[in-house]
Design a protein around this motif. Structure first.
Motif, PDB file in Angstrom:
ATOM      1  N   ALA A   1       0.795  -1.344   0.044  1.00 34.46           N
ATOM      2  CA  ALA A   1       0.018   0.055  -0.206  1.00 34.46           C
ATOM      3  C   ALA A   1       0.898   1.164  -0.173  1.00 34.46           C
TER       4      ALA A   1
ATOM      5  N   SER B   1     -13.412  -3.455  -3.954  1.00 35.54           N
ATOM      6  CA  SER B   1     -12.718  -2.830  -5.038  1.00 35.54           C
ATOM      7  C   SER B   1     -13.617  -1.828  -5.755  1.00 35.54           C
TER       8      SER B   1
ATOM      9  N   LEU C   1     -14.796   0.932  -3.320  1.00 35.35           N
ATOM     10  CA  LEU C   1     -13.718   1.694  -2.566  1.00 35.35           C
ATOM     11  C   LEU C   1     -12.617   2.262  -3.613  1.00 35.35           C
TER      12      LEU C   1
ATOM     13  N   LEU D   1     -11.664   6.321  -2.939  1.00 39.24           N
ATOM     14  CA  LEU D   1     -10.391   6.208  -1.970  1.00 39.24           C
ATOM     15  C   LEU D   1      -9.137   5.859  -2.571  1.00 39.24           C
TER      16      LEU D   1
ATOM     17  N   TRP E   1      -6.512   2.925  -4.680  1.00 38.78           N
ATOM     18  CA  TRP E   1      -6.137   1.452  -4.729  1.00 38.78           C
ATOM     19  C   TRP E   1      -5.520   0.969  -3.433  1.00 38.78           C
ATOM     20  N   ARG E   2      -4.669   1.979  -2.703  1.00 38.96           N
ATOM     21  CA  ARG E   2      -4.048   1.719  -1.517  1.00 38.96           C
ATOM     22  C   ARG E   2      -4.924   1.068  -0.430  1.00 38.96           C
ATOM     23  N   TRP E   3      -5.961   1.566  -0.499  1.00 30.66           N
ATOM     24  CA  TRP E   3      -6.941   1.103   0.878  1.00 30.66           C
ATOM     25  C   TRP E   3      -7.090  -0.495   0.617  1.00 30.66           C
TER      26      TRP E   3
ATOM     27  N   ILE F   1      -4.278  -1.822   2.454  1.00 32.80           N
ATOM     28  CA  ILE F   1      -4.486  -1.775   4.032  1.00 32.80           C
ATOM     29  C   ILE F   1      -5.350  -2.634   4.602  1.00 32.80           C
ATOM     30  N   ILE F   2      -6.610  -2.825   3.861  1.00 34.32           N
ATOM     31  CA  ILE F   2      -7.536  -3.718   4.457  1.00 34.32           C
ATOM     32  C   ILE F   2      -6.862  -5.348   4.543  1.00 34.32           C
TER      33      ILE F   2
END
Length: 471
Positions: free
Chosen positions: A127, A188, A191, A195, A197-199, A202-203
């Motif tokens: 991320a 995806s 989100l 927000l 792609w990095r989140w 993180i999830i």
């Protein structure tokens, strides 16, 4: 009860040395497992291990849904897209090769915990990627953890389960992997457009928390403990499991009926995978892992990008079509899980590979001219192939004895990783050299080869104990 944390005893089983039928012998442990009714305890173990497998699937496919954004952010060419997809699978290949050998030495559960920690922590690093180079490096390291977790978890679940209804029990566990694939598609879709792609990654780091209590709640595999000569610990672990089951049924258990093993136990080696009855089995399972996953990951990792780059759909529409594809795979997997103990492993695997091949070849014949054609026929083909990619986690551990079950399953899953490297790279190559319909011709031919090999050489394993199947 922290059974998994006890130090390994120095005793080992020497080549061709017979063992007494004590309470912690493999014969007795197997018999004690076979007389256990399926209760909430086994379901709890399946759920805990399944949570890790859920996020393994989530993290493995997250890159496919991040790619429509990454293509623009990092200015990726078709060849670089294939590299981004394949690098994670290369790491999974290394993880699969290493984890099997280590799990035979230090235990199924301990190695599973280590792999979960590795892929969870590196998900946060993915991320944080700031360039193509950093993304490739972190994705490779994450792949090492992802590649080790699933085959080890499958070996563990198989080893704590009795023969009766084992197919249904194990495949309902494996369904969690399919739900992880669907979850990353759904999250995806909502989100990434808002927000970024990095989140998603993180999830994907959440399961690190799971390892804090996993080894305190679950015992090590008693079959593995007995198989490496740790008879006292095997007996204690089995007693712990039996007490858990007794508490749930509120009654006594039937007497175990141990049967002598067909062969004397011995230390295993890599060579034994290619000796005697296991030579043919190894060839069959390696073939079906390679062919099914070549089509499975080739389709699932590229489809959102194909809709975006070939058919010029929006990011949202591309992600939605990817979600439909995954949902089709989950539906077929549910049907398989509920019927495989009745229909049998061989019929499901052979038939699914054949029907998947037909769907992909039809798409090639009609030219894959529209996004709708690609969506319909890839969803159908993917649904059939997805059944096989789930079933091999049941079938492969059944083909090997306890002394090399994790090794055999992990090495078989290494062919998954190899095909997962080749599949996305193949798609990238075809898209730069030719038209999209030839992508599906390749997947159809490979699926057909897998169907023929398994149909001719695969064996049926339903309704038999692990020791009966693999002495």
């Amino acid at each position: 009860m922290e059974l998994a944390n006890k130090p390994e005893l120095s005793a080992r089983i020497h080549s061709h040395a017979p063992m007494a039928l004590g309470p912690g012998s493999l014969e007795n442990i197997s018999a004690r497992i076979e007389r256990l009714p399926l209760t909430g305890w086994q379901t709890k173990a399946r759920l805990i291990v399944g949570t890790a497998t859920f996020f393994d699937a989530f993290d493995a496919l997250a890159i496919a849904y991040a790619l429509p954004i990454l293509i623009k952010e990092f200015s990726l060419s078709a060849g670089q897209i294939g590299l981004v997809i394949s690098i994670g699978f290369f790491g999974q290949l290394i993880g699969a090769l290493l984890s099997g050998f280590l799990a035979e030495k230090i235990g199924r559960l301990r190695m599973t915990v280590y792999t979960i920690l590795l892929f969870s922590i590196t998900s946060f690093l993915v991320a944080s990627s700031w360039s193509l180079g950093s993304l490739l490096f972190f994705r490779f390291i994450q792949g090492v953890g992802l590649g080790g977790e699933v085959p080890l978890a499958a070996s563990y679940i198989n080893e704590i389960t009795k023969a009766q209804r084992r197919g249904r029990f194990v495949l309902l566990y494996e369904l969690i992997f399919s739900f992880g694939l669907m979850a990353v598609a759904i999250i995806s879709y909502f989100l990434i457009p808002t927000l970024g792609w990095r989140w998603i990654f993180i999830i994907g780091g959440i399961p690190a928390v799971l390892t804090l209590f996993m080894r305190r709640v679950l015992p090590e595999s008693p079959r593995w403990l007995a198989g490496v000569g740790r008879a006292k610990e095997a007996d204690e672990t089995m007693t712990f499991i039996e007490n858990q089951v007794r508490a749930r049924i509120q009654g006594d258990l039937p007497e175990p009926e141990p049967a002598p093993l067909k062969q004397e136990r011995r230390l295993t080696s890599f060579r034994e995978l290619f000796q005697g009855m296991y030579r043919k089995r190894t060839f069959v399972v390696w073939s079906i892992w390679f062919t099914s996953y070549l089509a499975f990951y080739g389709v699932s990792t590229w489809v959102p990008s194909i809709f975006k780059s070939v058919f010029n759909l929006s990011v949202e529409q591309s992600l939605l079509y990817g979600l439909i594809l995954i949902a089709a795979g989950v539906l077929s997997a549910v049907v398989c899980a509920l019927t495989i103990d009745t229909i049998g492993r061989k019929a499901w695997i052979t038939g699914s590979m054949l029907l998947g091949a037909i769907c992909f070849i039809i798409l090639w014949l009609i030219g894959a001219k529209t996004a709708t054609q690609v969506l319909v026929w890839t969803s159908l083909g993917y649904a059939w192939v997805a059944v096989v990619t789930m079933s091999v986690y049941l079938y492969t551990p059944e083909m090997y004895p306890t002394r090399m079950r994790a090794l055999g399953t992990s090495l078989a899953s290494a062919w998954l990783r190899l095909s997962s490297i080749i599949g996305p790279t193949y798609v990238g190559f075809i898209l730069t050299k030719s038209s999209v319909e030839y992508v599906f011709l390749g997947f159809g031919v490979v699926s057909l080869i897998g169907a023929v090999i398994f149909g001719l050489a695969g064996i049926e394993s339903k309704g038999k104990s692990l020791e009966e199947l693999s002495p």
